[in-house]
Design an enzyme around this catalytic site. Structure first.
Site, PDB file in Angstrom:
ATOM      1  N   TYR A  86      -4.504  -4.238  49.419  1.00  0.00           N
ATOM      2  CA  TYR A  86      -5.096  -4.165  48.074  1.00  0.00           C
ATOM      3  C   TYR A  86      -5.616  -2.779  47.689  1.00  0.00           C
ATOM      4  CZ  TYR A  86      -4.779  -9.202  48.617  1.00  0.00           C
ATOM      5  OH  TYR A  86      -4.310 -10.473  48.814  1.00  0.00           O
ATOM      6  N   ARG A 108     -12.198  -4.485  52.453  1.00  0.00           N
ATOM      7  CA  ARG A 108     -11.347  -5.164  53.443  1.00  0.00           C
ATOM      8  C   ARG A 108      -9.895  -5.058  52.999  1.00  0.00           C
ATOM      9  NH1 ARG A 108     -15.363  -8.814  55.525  1.00  0.00           N
ATOM     10  NH2 ARG A 108     -16.648  -7.232  56.499  1.00  0.00           N
ATOM     11  N   ARG A 163       5.647 -11.465  49.219  1.00  0.00           N
ATOM     12  CA  ARG A 163       4.663 -11.910  50.213  1.00  0.00           C
ATOM     13  C   ARG A 163       4.991 -13.351  50.633  1.00  0.00           C
ATOM     14  NH1 ARG A 163      -1.276 -10.396  48.479  1.00  0.00           N
ATOM     15  NH2 ARG A 163      -1.566 -10.916  50.685  1.00  0.00           N
ATOM     16  N   HIS A 205      -1.380  -8.409  39.088  1.00  0.00           N
ATOM     17  CA  HIS A 205      -1.634  -8.514  40.529  1.00  0.00           C
ATOM     18  C   HIS A 205      -1.502  -7.137  41.147  1.00  0.00           C
ATOM     19  CE1 HIS A 205      -1.810 -12.802  40.429  1.00  0.00           C
ATOM     20  NE2 HIS A 205      -0.749 -12.790  39.649  1.00  0.00           N
ATOM     21  N   ALA A 244      -6.446 -15.789  43.954  1.00  0.00           N
ATOM     22  CA  ALA A 244      -5.875 -16.985  44.606  1.00  0.00           C
ATOM     23  C   ALA A 244      -5.675 -18.140  43.633  1.00  0.00           C
ATOM     24  CB  ALA A 244      -6.770 -17.415  45.760  1.00  0.00           C
ATOM     25  N   GLU A 292      -1.083 -11.160  32.815  1.00  0.00           N
ATOM     26  CA  GLU A 292      -1.485 -11.407  34.212  1.00  0.00           C
ATOM     27  C   GLU A 292      -1.181 -10.177  35.057  1.00  0.00           C
ATOM     28  OE1 GLU A 292      -0.550 -15.288  35.884  1.00  0.00           O
ATOM     29  OE2 GLU A 292       0.216 -14.305  37.684  1.00  0.00           O
ATOM     30  N   ASN A 303      -6.537 -11.061  36.405  1.00  0.00           N
ATOM     31  CA  ASN A 303      -6.013 -11.207  37.757  1.00  0.00           C
ATOM     32  C   ASN A 303      -6.712 -12.442  38.310  1.00  0.00           C
ATOM     33  OD1 ASN A 303      -5.344 -11.196  40.442  1.00  0.00           O
ATOM     34  ND2 ASN A 303      -5.668  -8.993  40.728  1.00  0.00           N
ATOM     35  N   PRO A 324     -11.441 -14.612  42.298  1.00  0.00           N
ATOM     36  CA  PRO A 324     -12.155 -14.672  43.563  1.00  0.00           C
ATOM     37  C   PRO A 324     -11.760 -13.599  44.581  1.00  0.00           C
ATOM     38  CG  PRO A 324     -10.647 -16.531  43.327  1.00  0.00           C
ATOM     39  CD  PRO A 324     -10.727 -15.853  41.999  1.00  0.00           C
ATOM     40  N   ASN A 325     -12.793 -13.071  45.210  1.00  0.00           N
ATOM     41  CA  ASN A 325     -12.714 -12.081  46.294  1.00  0.00           C
ATOM     42  C   ASN A 325     -12.355 -10.672  45.834  1.00  0.00           C
ATOM     43  OD1 ASN A 325     -13.361 -13.876  48.501  1.00  0.00           O
ATOM     44  ND2 ASN A 325     -11.376 -14.824  48.103  1.00  0.00           N
TER      45      ASN A 325
HETATM   46  O1  CA2 Z   1      -2.370  -9.013  44.506  1.00  0.00           O
HETATM   47  C1  CA2 Z   1      -3.274  -9.526  43.845  1.00  0.00           C
HETATM   48  O2  CA2 Z   1      -3.882  -8.934  42.959  1.00  0.00           O
HETATM   49  C2  CA2 Z   1      -3.705 -10.957  44.178  1.00  0.00           C
HETATM   50  O3  CA2 Z   1      -4.068 -11.584  42.954  1.00  0.00           O
HETATM   51  C3  CA2 Z   1      -4.915 -10.843  45.087  1.00  0.00           C
HETATM   52  C4  CA2 Z   1      -5.413 -12.187  45.610  1.00  0.00           C
HETATM   53  C5  CA2 Z   1      -4.260 -13.001  46.194  1.00  0.00           C
HETATM   54  O4  CA2 Z   1      -4.727 -14.286  46.556  1.00  0.00           O
HETATM   55  C6  CA2 Z   1      -3.095 -13.128  45.235  1.00  0.00           C
HETATM   56  O5  CA2 Z   1      -2.068 -13.834  45.877  1.00  0.00           O
HETATM   57  C7  CA2 Z   1      -2.591 -11.769  44.811  1.00  0.00           C
HETATM   58  C8  CA2 Z   1      -6.466 -11.998  46.690  1.00  0.00           C
HETATM   59  C9  CA2 Z   1      -7.643 -11.192  46.274  1.00  0.00           C
HETATM   60  C10 CA2 Z   1      -8.480 -10.953  47.478  1.00  0.00           C
HETATM   61  O6  CA2 Z   1      -8.965  -9.646  47.415  1.00  0.00           O
HETATM   62  C11 CA2 Z   1      -9.504  -9.119  48.538  1.00  0.00           C
HETATM   63  C12 CA2 Z   1      -9.912  -7.815  48.440  1.00  0.00           C
HETATM   64  C13 CA2 Z   1     -10.445  -7.201  49.523  1.00  0.00           C
HETATM   65  C14 CA2 Z   1     -10.598  -7.882  50.709  1.00  0.00           C
HETATM   66  C15 CA2 Z   1     -10.196  -9.188  50.797  1.00  0.00           C
HETATM   67  C16 CA2 Z   1      -9.647  -9.810  49.711  1.00  0.00           C
END
Ligand code: CA2
Length: 148
Positions: A22, A17, A107, A100, A77, A98, A74, A9-10
């Site tokens: 990221y 963003r 974090r 990230h 969340a 996996e 990946n 997700p996301n």
């Molecule tokens: O660091 C990573 O790859 C995460 O899997 C990214 C997740 C986060 O919840 C994990 O703890 C670590 C979040 C992905 C959200 O991605 C976004 C990208 C652009 C703007 C907003 C969110």
């Protein structure tokens, strides 16, 4: 050899963003880079899947049975919450790595817990988009050496 790369997700928002966490590269750019990297292997086919839905990710993992040799995921969340994705990974009994983008160990406390990592062969965290290429290298080596 067929490898599926799943993004949760996301991650479809990448590059739009929070570039300070990221990176500024979009998911399509990352996928193109992985595809280019994979060309150094003659016998590797890559497929990509992104979903914001836990159920769709579970369905996709289940569909890998008899169709893919390994998975890079990946779970975003869902890493920190999903017993369902963990159970699906365990059920298909395929090698899974996996990934990230950020270093989840540097974090918030809740991000240090991964429900999914214990059923994966390994986890790569904190190397940005390069983590996917590292995961691909490690997964292919693992499969080629017959899961040694
Ligand atoms: O660091 C990573 O790859 C995460 O899997 C990214 C997740 C986060 O919840 C994990 O703890 C670590 C979040 C992905 C959200 O991605 C976004 C990208 C652009 C703007 C907003 C969110």
């Amino acid at each position: 050899m067929k490898i599926l790369i799943i993004n949760g997700p996301n991650l479809n928002m990448l590059g739009r963003r929070e570039p300070e966490i990221y990176g500024s590269t979009t998911l399509s750019d990352i996928e193109a880079e992985i595809l280019e990297y994979s060309k150094k292997y003659d016998d590797v086919q890559i497929e990509f899947f992104q979903s914001n839905s836990e159920g769709q990710i579970v369905d996709k993992i289940q569909a890998c049975l008899d169709n893919f040799d390994g998975i890079i995921i990946n779970p975003a969340a869902y890493t920190h919450t999903s017993v369902a994705i963990r159970d699906a990974i365990k059920a298909v009994n395929l090698p899974v790595v996996e990934v990230h983008l950020s270093n989840i160990n540097d974090r918030e406390e809740f991000r240090k817990i991964s429900y999914t990592a214990p059923v994966c062969i390994g986890q790569i965290t904190g190397f940005g988009k390069d983590g996917y290429k590292a995961a691909l290298f490690c997964l292919i080596s693992h499969i080629k050496c017959n899961n040694c």
